[in-house]
Design a protein around this motif. Structure first.
Motif, short mmCIF file in Angstrom:
data_model
loop_
_atom_site.label_atom_id
_atom_site.label_comp_id
_atom_site.label_asym_id
_atom_site.label_seq_id
_atom_site.Cartn_x
_atom_site.Cartn_y
_atom_site.Cartn_z
N PHE A 1 0.45 -1.43 0.12
CA PHE A 1 -0.07 0.50 0.33
C PHE A 1 0.76 1.71 0.16
CE2 PHE A 1 -2.45 -2.84 2.89
CZ PHE A 1 -3.44 -4.10 2.44
N ARG A 2 1.95 1.57 -0.53
CA ARG A 2 2.79 2.10 -0.41
C ARG A 2 2.36 3.76 -1.17
NH1 ARG A 2 7.86 1.80 -2.97
NH2 ARG A 2 7.40 3.99 -4.45
N ASP A 3 2.63 3.34 -2.66
CA ASP A 3 2.08 3.89 -3.39
C ASP A 3 0.31 5.37 -3.07
OD1 ASP A 3 3.72 3.53 -5.14
OD2 ASP A 3 3.54 1.84 -6.20
N ALA A 4 -0.21 4.22 -2.16
CA ALA A 4 -1.64 5.40 -2.04
C ALA A 4 -1.37 5.74 -0.63
CB ALA A 4 -2.36 3.77 -1.51
N LEU A 5 -0.63 5.22 -0.01
CA LEU A 5 0.03 6.30 1.59
C LEU A 5 1.25 6.94 1.68
CD1 LEU A 5 0.28 3.27 3.94
CD2 LEU A 5 -1.51 4.22 4.31
N GLY B 1 5.66 14.49 9.23
CA GLY B 1 7.28 15.03 9.12
C GLY B 1 7.65 15.57 8.22
N GLY B 2 6.72 15.66 6.62
CA GLY B 2 7.73 16.55 5.06
C GLY B 2 8.10 15.15 4.52
N TYR B 3 7.50 13.78 5.03
CA TYR B 3 7.84 12.28 4.73
C TYR B 3 6.42 11.37 4.45
CZ TYR B 3 12.17 12.96 6.76
OH TYR B 3 13.54 13.67 6.82
N PRO B 4 6.99 11.09 2.58
CA PRO B 4 5.68 9.97 2.45
C PRO B 4 4.83 9.14 3.61
CG PRO B 4 6.94 10.17 0.38
CD PRO B 4 8.36 10.92 1.92
N LEU B 5 3.97 8.40 4.13
CA LEU B 5 3.74 7.51 4.45
C LEU B 5 4.24 6.88 4.78
CD1 LEU B 5 2.02 7.93 7.41
CD2 LEU B 5 0.15 7.42 6.31
N GLY B 6 4.20 6.83 3.72
CA GLY B 6 4.84 4.72 3.06
C GLY B 6 5.35 4.51 3.31
N PHE C 1 5.86 4.64 6.70
CA PHE C 1 6.19 3.12 8.21
C PHE C 1 6.72 2.28 7.54
CE2 PHE C 1 1.77 3.94 8.45
CZ PHE C 1 1.48 2.84 9.65
N ALA C 2 7.24 1.80 5.92
CA ALA C 2 7.99 1.42 5.84
C ALA C 2 9.93 1.52 6.63
CB ALA C 2 9.07 1.15 4.61
N GLN C 3 10.08 2.51 7.50
CA GLN C 3 10.99 2.82 8.36
C GLN C 3 10.86 3.00 9.57
OE1 GLN C 3 13.97 2.90 6.35
NE2 GLN C 3 12.78 2.13 4.65
N GLN C 4 9.73 3.51 10.06
CA GLN C 4 9.87 3.86 11.32
C GLN C 4 8.97 3.17 12.22
OE1 GLN C 4 11.98 5.45 12.90
NE2 GLN C 4 13.32 5.61 12.27
N GLY C 5 7.32 3.64 11.53
CA GLY C 5 5.52 2.82 12.05
C GLY C 5 6.05 2.49 12.31
N SER C 6 6.40 0.95 11.35
CA SER C 6 6.27 -0.65 12.21
C SER C 6 7.41 -0.71 13.13
CB SER C 6 6.60 -1.08 10.64
OG SER C 6 8.14 -0.90 10.09
#
Length: 88
Positions: free
Chosen positions: A38-42, A48-53, A56-61
């Motif tokens: 779902f990265r493209d949709a997110l 904070g200026g970074y795409p949500l996808g 999630f891949a770097q910090q959110g997960s």
């Protein structure tokens, strides 16, 4: 750990497996789903200026995984208490 007379091992393991499957589904959705599928949709949203996808891949997960560990431990303790196999 006590061994009560009315302990039902099938009900205990059923509840434990249900929790395990729920935990693994959440883990899969967060790691593989949010970070890859779902990265493209997110990416249309930003934190904070970074795409949500990317987030999630770097910090959110990581944040969600740590929260998932505490949630799992609390739910497992509740299951143990419901089936009277908890440790004091």
């Amino acid at each position: 750990m006590s061994s009560p007379q009315n302990f039902n091992p099938k009900a205990y393991w059923s509840a434990t497996l249900k929790l395990l499957i729920t935990t693994l589904v959440i883990w899969f959705i967060v790691s593989f789903g949010a970070g890859i599928l779902f990265r493209d949709a997110l990416d249309s949203f930003h934190i904070g200026g970074y795409p949500l996808g990317f987030w999630f891949a770097q910090q959110g997960s990581i944040f969600i995984f740590v929260g998932l560990i505490f949630w799992y431990a609390k739910r497992m303790d509740k299951i143990d208490r419901e089936h009277d196999v908890h440790e004091d």
